[in-house]
Design a protein around this motif. Structure first.
Motif, short mmCIF file in Angstrom:
data_model
loop_
_atom_site.label_atom_id
_atom_site.label_comp_id
_atom_site.label_asym_id
_atom_site.label_seq_id
_atom_site.Cartn_x
_atom_site.Cartn_y
_atom_site.Cartn_z
N LYS A 12 15.60 32.88 12.55
CA LYS A 12 15.30 33.76 13.68
C LYS A 12 15.26 35.23 13.32
CE LYS A 12 20.07 34.34 14.99
NZ LYS A 12 21.13 34.15 15.95
N GLY A 13 15.72 35.59 12.16
CA GLY A 13 15.83 37.01 11.85
C GLY A 13 15.15 37.40 10.56
N LYS A 14 15.45 38.60 10.13
CA LYS A 14 14.82 39.15 8.92
C LYS A 14 15.59 38.72 7.68
CE LYS A 14 13.10 43.22 11.36
NZ LYS A 14 11.71 42.96 11.46
N PHE A 15 14.99 37.82 6.94
CA PHE A 15 15.60 37.32 5.71
C PHE A 15 14.93 37.90 4.47
CE2 PHE A 15 12.06 34.60 6.55
CZ PHE A 15 11.52 34.35 5.31
N LYS A 16 13.70 38.40 4.62
CA LYS A 16 12.91 38.81 3.45
C LYS A 16 13.54 39.91 2.60
CE LYS A 16 8.50 36.88 4.81
NZ LYS A 16 7.12 37.11 5.19
N PRO A 17 14.30 40.85 3.18
CA PRO A 17 14.94 41.84 2.31
C PRO A 17 15.94 41.23 1.32
CG PRO A 17 14.89 42.64 4.56
CD PRO A 17 14.44 41.20 4.60
N GLU A 18 16.40 40.00 1.58
CA GLU A 18 17.38 39.34 0.72
C GLU A 18 16.74 38.39 -0.30
OE1 GLU A 18 20.66 37.69 3.08
OE2 GLU A 18 19.97 38.95 4.74
N VAL A 19 15.42 38.23 -0.26
CA VAL A 19 14.71 37.29 -1.14
C VAL A 19 14.77 37.76 -2.59
CG1 VAL A 19 12.41 36.39 -1.71
CG2 VAL A 19 13.17 36.47 0.67
N PHE A 20 15.06 36.82 -3.52
CA PHE A 20 15.02 37.17 -4.94
C PHE A 20 13.88 36.46 -5.68
CE2 PHE A 20 17.99 33.57 -5.00
CZ PHE A 20 17.57 32.84 -6.10
N LYS A 21 13.21 35.50 -5.02
CA LYS A 21 12.07 34.82 -5.65
C LYS A 21 11.26 34.14 -4.57
CE LYS A 21 10.84 31.41 -9.14
NZ LYS A 21 11.30 30.36 -10.04
N SER A 22 9.92 34.08 -4.78
CA SER A 22 9.07 33.34 -3.84
C SER A 22 7.99 32.58 -4.62
CB SER A 22 8.43 34.28 -2.82
OG SER A 22 7.52 35.15 -3.44
N THR A 23 7.58 31.44 -4.05
CA THR A 23 6.60 30.57 -4.69
C THR A 23 5.74 29.93 -3.60
OG1 THR A 23 8.26 29.99 -6.36
CG2 THR A 23 6.28 28.64 -6.30
N ARG A 24 4.43 29.85 -3.84
CA ARG A 24 3.54 29.14 -2.92
C ARG A 24 3.60 27.65 -3.25
NH1 ARG A 24 -0.01 31.78 0.74
NH2 ARG A 24 -1.07 30.16 1.94
N ILE A 25 3.65 26.81 -2.21
CA ILE A 25 3.75 25.36 -2.37
C ILE A 25 2.67 24.68 -1.54
CG2 ILE A 25 5.16 23.31 -1.91
CD1 ILE A 25 7.65 25.05 -2.41
N THR A 26 1.98 23.73 -2.16
CA THR A 26 1.05 22.85 -1.47
C THR A 26 1.53 21.44 -1.72
OG1 THR A 26 -0.77 24.37 -1.94
CG2 THR A 26 -1.38 22.15 -1.26
N GLN A 27 1.58 20.63 -0.67
CA GLN A 27 2.05 19.26 -0.87
C GLN A 27 1.40 18.31 0.12
OE1 GLN A 27 6.23 20.14 -0.33
NE2 GLN A 27 6.28 19.02 1.59
N GLY A 28 1.29 17.06 -0.32
CA GLY A 28 0.76 16.00 0.51
C GLY A 28 1.58 14.75 0.30
N TYR A 29 1.30 13.72 1.08
CA TYR A 29 2.09 12.49 1.03
C TYR A 29 1.21 11.28 0.74
CZ TYR A 29 5.92 15.26 2.57
OH TYR A 29 6.90 16.22 2.61
#
Length: 155
Positions: A12-29
């Protein structure tokens, strides 16, 4: 058997200032039946094949097996998946001794942001950051396999 013990929360709030890494993910089943899901994932430049079993009564723990596979094989397997692909950005955020995986969904699941934390035991204590909202552990609607069939934007 490898057991995955995790809890899921809406954000619900601002978490992005605390991010230390990000990755794009694509997935299927390849299979999304509740007794076993078989997932193909591309995470950055890596491919993975994952099999998950049905959750226990609390929805907190379930069997999980994962194997890294070549990226080109993951791309090929994605073509065989059931309709509906998950597209999200995963952010890693430290909270005490744990790391939350915060998924911001794109496409048909735009607007959904969920945080997961993996634990060693179902009753393990952990710090709950201020940006965590309602717990949705065990709510089938929030499983990625279900979001491919019933996207968040259509609720």
């Amino acid at each position: 058997m490898a057991q995955e013990i995790e809890r899921k929360f809406l954000v619900k709030g601002k978490f992005k200032p605390e991010v230390f890494k990000s990755t794009r993910i694509t997935q299927g089943y390849l299979s999304s039946v509740p007794e076993r899901t078989v997932r193909v994932r591309i995470k950055g430049e890596q491919g993975f094949l994952t099999i998950k079993g049905k959750g226990n009564h609390s929805g907190i723990s379930r069997y999980e097996w994962e194997k890294e596979i070549p990226l080109n094989e993951a791309e090929e397997l994605l073509q065989l998946c059931e309709p509906g692909v998950i597209d999200k950005t995963r952010y890693l955020v430290k909270a005490g001794e744990h790391t939350f995986e915060v998924d911001e969904f794109h496409g048909e699941n735009e607007g959904l942001i969920m945080a997961e934390i993996e634990l060693k035991t179902e009753n393990e204590n952990f710090i709950k950051p201020a940006w965590l909202d309602k717990e949705v552990t065990g709510d089938d609607r929030y499983y990625n396999a279900m979001l491919t069939k019933h996207p968040y934007t259509k609720w």
